[in-house]
Write a protein that holds these residues in place. Structure first.
Motif, PDB file in Angstrom:
ATOM      1  N   UNK A 124      36.433  41.525  39.365  1.00 58.89           N
ATOM      2  CA  UNK A 124      37.681  41.716  38.613  1.00 58.89           C
ATOM      3  C   UNK A 124      37.972  40.602  37.632  1.00 58.89           C
ATOM      4  N   UNK A 182      43.395  32.031  39.663  1.00 59.29           N
ATOM      5  CA  UNK A 182      42.202  32.618  40.255  1.00 59.29           C
ATOM      6  C   UNK A 182      42.547  33.103  41.658  1.00 59.29           C
ATOM      7  N   UNK A 183      41.845  34.114  42.119  1.00 58.16           N
ATOM      8  CA  UNK A 183      42.058  34.624  43.478  1.00 58.16           C
ATOM      9  C   UNK A 183      40.913  34.161  44.362  1.00 58.16           C
ATOM     10  N   UNK A 184      41.266  33.599  45.492  1.00 62.65           N
ATOM     11  CA  UNK A 184      40.256  33.234  46.485  1.00 62.65           C
ATOM     12  C   UNK A 184      40.555  34.032  47.751  1.00 62.65           C
ATOM     13  N   UNK A 185      39.630  34.901  48.127  1.00 62.66           N
ATOM     14  CA  UNK A 185      39.793  35.747  49.314  1.00 62.66           C
ATOM     15  C   UNK A 185      39.013  35.124  50.465  1.00 62.66           C
ATOM     16  N   UNK A 186      39.682  34.958  51.606  1.00 63.61           N
ATOM     17  CA  UNK A 186      39.055  34.364  52.789  1.00 63.61           C
ATOM     18  C   UNK A 186      38.715  35.479  53.765  1.00 63.61           C
ATOM     19  N   UNK A 187      37.426  35.734  53.972  1.00 64.36           N
ATOM     20  CA  UNK A 187      36.976  36.753  54.922  1.00 64.36           C
ATOM     21  C   UNK A 187      36.747  36.059  56.268  1.00 64.36           C
ATOM     22  N   UNK A 188      37.574  36.393  57.251  1.00 66.53           N
ATOM     23  CA  UNK A 188      37.573  35.690  58.549  1.00 66.53           C
ATOM     24  C   UNK A 188      36.394  36.145  59.405  1.00 66.53           C
ATOM     25  N   UNK A 217      39.836  40.361  57.217  1.00 67.92           N
ATOM     26  CA  UNK A 217      38.697  40.341  58.125  1.00 67.92           C
ATOM     27  C   UNK A 217      37.962  41.652  57.886  1.00 67.92           C
ATOM     28  N   UNK A 233      38.018  42.248  49.518  1.00 63.72           N
ATOM     29  CA  UNK A 233      37.012  41.321  49.002  1.00 63.72           C
ATOM     30  C   UNK A 233      36.485  41.731  47.630  1.00 63.72           C
ATOM     31  N   UNK A 234      36.463  43.008  47.334  1.00 64.68           N
ATOM     32  CA  UNK A 234      35.867  43.467  46.075  1.00 64.68           C
ATOM     33  C   UNK A 234      36.883  43.586  44.942  1.00 64.68           C
ATOM     34  N   UNK A 235      38.079  44.027  45.272  1.00 64.36           N
ATOM     35  CA  UNK A 235      39.084  44.202  44.207  1.00 64.36           C
ATOM     36  C   UNK A 235      40.449  43.728  44.690  1.00 64.36           C
ATOM     37  N   UNK A 236      40.543  42.405  44.977  1.00 62.47           N
ATOM     38  CA  UNK A 236      41.811  41.880  45.504  1.00 62.47           C
ATOM     39  C   UNK A 236      42.977  42.076  44.544  1.00 62.47           C
ATOM     40  N   UNK A 237      42.716  42.030  43.247  1.00 62.37           N
ATOM     41  CA  UNK A 237      43.825  42.158  42.291  1.00 62.37           C
ATOM     42  C   UNK A 237      44.409  43.568  42.298  1.00 62.37           C
ATOM     43  N   UNK A 275      45.657  28.871  41.817  1.00 63.51           N
ATOM     44  CA  UNK A 275      44.863  29.591  42.813  1.00 63.51           C
ATOM     45  C   UNK A 275      45.731  30.336  43.808  1.00 63.51           C
ATOM     46  N   UNK A 294      36.915  34.160  43.701  1.00 62.05           N
ATOM     47  CA  UNK A 294      35.922  33.770  44.706  1.00 62.05           C
ATOM     48  C   UNK A 294      36.229  34.450  46.038  1.00 62.05           C
TER      49      UNK A 294
END
Lengths: 225, 208
Positions: free
Chosen positions: A207, B155-161, B108, B136-140, B102, A212
């Motif tokens: 996007x 910026x978006x930072x996605x945390x995958x637990x 998860x 994770x793929x399209x957080x926005x 950020x 990240x």
């Protein structure tokens, strides 16, 4: 090859249906019962968190998809109770032996619930291999994203990150390796890292160039670049 | 070995989920393997005692006390343990701070990992296939569905637990909140703002 639970990045699921903040914690009474029965059975000490996650993942793709969240929990719990020899198939059909179970003395009592929940189950351990990577270092996530020890076994490396280049963000310490622990092969603790990946190294149509994704990955999931 | 079953034992229980739970609970109770009073205690804990009000107190204090915030961001575990916010599904906590540059968001993708001692049991949407697949793929796009518009340049930072580390987002403190008490600030901290799918409320904003 992955299992049905490994859905990060999948297409086709539609919008996320958010809920008001004040909504009940348990939408149905049986949701609460399913959670409580599952936690109480965990206290019998016949398996660990990795085993129970893997039991849910091993539901058939058809069941995993059609079952609601707590249906997965209760169904995987029944499977695990039989697999670990706590219950028999006859028990599940109401045809089992009567009387107290040999494990009954381990049953979680009401007065011990608060302490058991507060104690938790930390996953960090002393020892294990020394860290190979330092913050900032470039690494590649293993490909394929399979359990390297057991064919079809449990792993916490999502398929969407397999083979992608990332950068060590931080070292969390040395943690139990689920790929081993889920299968009774020992805790095999390893250094665990937060690893950041540019969205553009994970997705063909990221996007935003600055976005990240960070994953927590064990040392054996990673190779240096 | 993985023990894939062609005939899963769960199919021996009634198919209706409420009856399935009841049947298993009855069998286990008759054998003395579970104590109904313990089940009530577990349910009461997560229904009434542990929930996002815990996380909101931590956020409000971090907004109020720079030293507390610095300690929380540097090493959350001892700070949270001192407050009594330790326990199952919160043994290894990391707090990540939202800034104008950020925005952090937690998911998860593999199951439903969530910081129970700070936020309680996760809401249904957090456990849904749609959130797990798309965050994770399209957080926005997901944020837009939650009504969240990010500042320009964030910026978006996605945390995958993916491990036993649990993440809490420290949302940005809303403007116009100077002089508010910690209790007043805590009332602005929503659950979703600590997952990263929402922002803290503005003073005077009605509850969502």
């Amino acid at each position: 090859m992955t299992r049905v639970h490994d859905m990060g990045g999948r297409f086709g699921d539609g919008p996320v249906k958010s809920e008001a903040e004040g909504a009940p914690v348990f939408a149905e009474d049986w949701h609460a019962r399913a959670l409580a029965v599952t936690l109480a059975c965990g206290a019998l000490g016949q398996w660990n968190i990795d085993t129970s996650r893997h039991a849910r993942e091993r539901l058939s793709p058809k069941d995993y998809t059609r079952f609601s969240y707590y249906e997965k929990w209760i169904s995987a719990l029944a499977d695990l109770l039989v697999e670990k020899g706590v219950l028999t198939r006859d028990d599940l059909q109401g045809k089992g032996a009567a009387g107290l179970h040999a494990l009954a003395e381990r049953a979680l009592k009401a007065e011990n619930v608060a302490a058991a929940l507060a104690k938790g189950g930390p996953a960090d351990r002393e020892g294990g291999p020394a860290p190979l990577f330092t913050p900032g270092q470039a690494v590649r996530a293993r490909i394929p994203a399979d359990n390297a020890l057991v064919d079809g076994g449990h792993t916490r490396l999502p398929q969407y990150a397999a083979g992608a280049q990332g950068y060590i963000l931080r070292l969390h310490g040395t943690h139990v390796l689920p790929d081993s622990s889920a299968h009774g092969l020992g805790e095999a603790p390893e250094p665990l890292y937060a690893v950041r990946f540019h969205a553009s190294s994970l997705w063909a149509h990221a996007e935003h160039p600055e976005d990240e994704v960070v994953l927590d990955l064990w040392q054996s999931y990673l190779e240096p670049l | 070995m993985p023990h894939d079953h062609s005939d899963h034992p769960h199919a021996l229980l009634p198919p209706d989920p409420a009856l399935r739970v009841k049947a298993l609970e009855t069998i286990l109770t008759e054998k003395g393997l579970i104590d109904p009073a313990a089940l009530e205690e577990i349910i009461d804990t997560y229904q009434n005692r542990i929930g996002p009000q815990n996380g909101a107190r931590v956020v409000a204090r971090a907004w109020s006390e720079p030293e507390f915030k610095a300690a929380l961001l540097a090493d959350a575990d001892p700070v949270l343990a001192d407050l009594g916010y330790y326990g199952r599904q919160g043994e290894h906590m990391v707090v990540v701070e939202n800034t104008p540059q950020q925005h952090n968001m937690v998911v998860c993708t593999l199951c439903s990992c969530y910081p129970w001692p700070l936020l309680g049991i996760p809401p249904g949407w957090y456990k849904s296939d749609a959130y797990r697949a798309r965050a994770v793929r399209e957080p926005r796009k997901v944020l837009a569905e939650f009504g969240v518009t990010l500042p320009d340049g964030a910026a978006v930072r996605v945390w995958d637990s993916t491990a036993e580390v649990r993440y809490l987002v420290l949302p940005m403190r809303p403007g116009g909140t100077e002089g508010l008490s910690e209790d007043e600030l805590a009332a602005l901290v929503t659950r979703d703002s600590m997952i990263g799918t929402g922002l803290a409320k503005m003073p005077g904003e009605l509850p969502s």
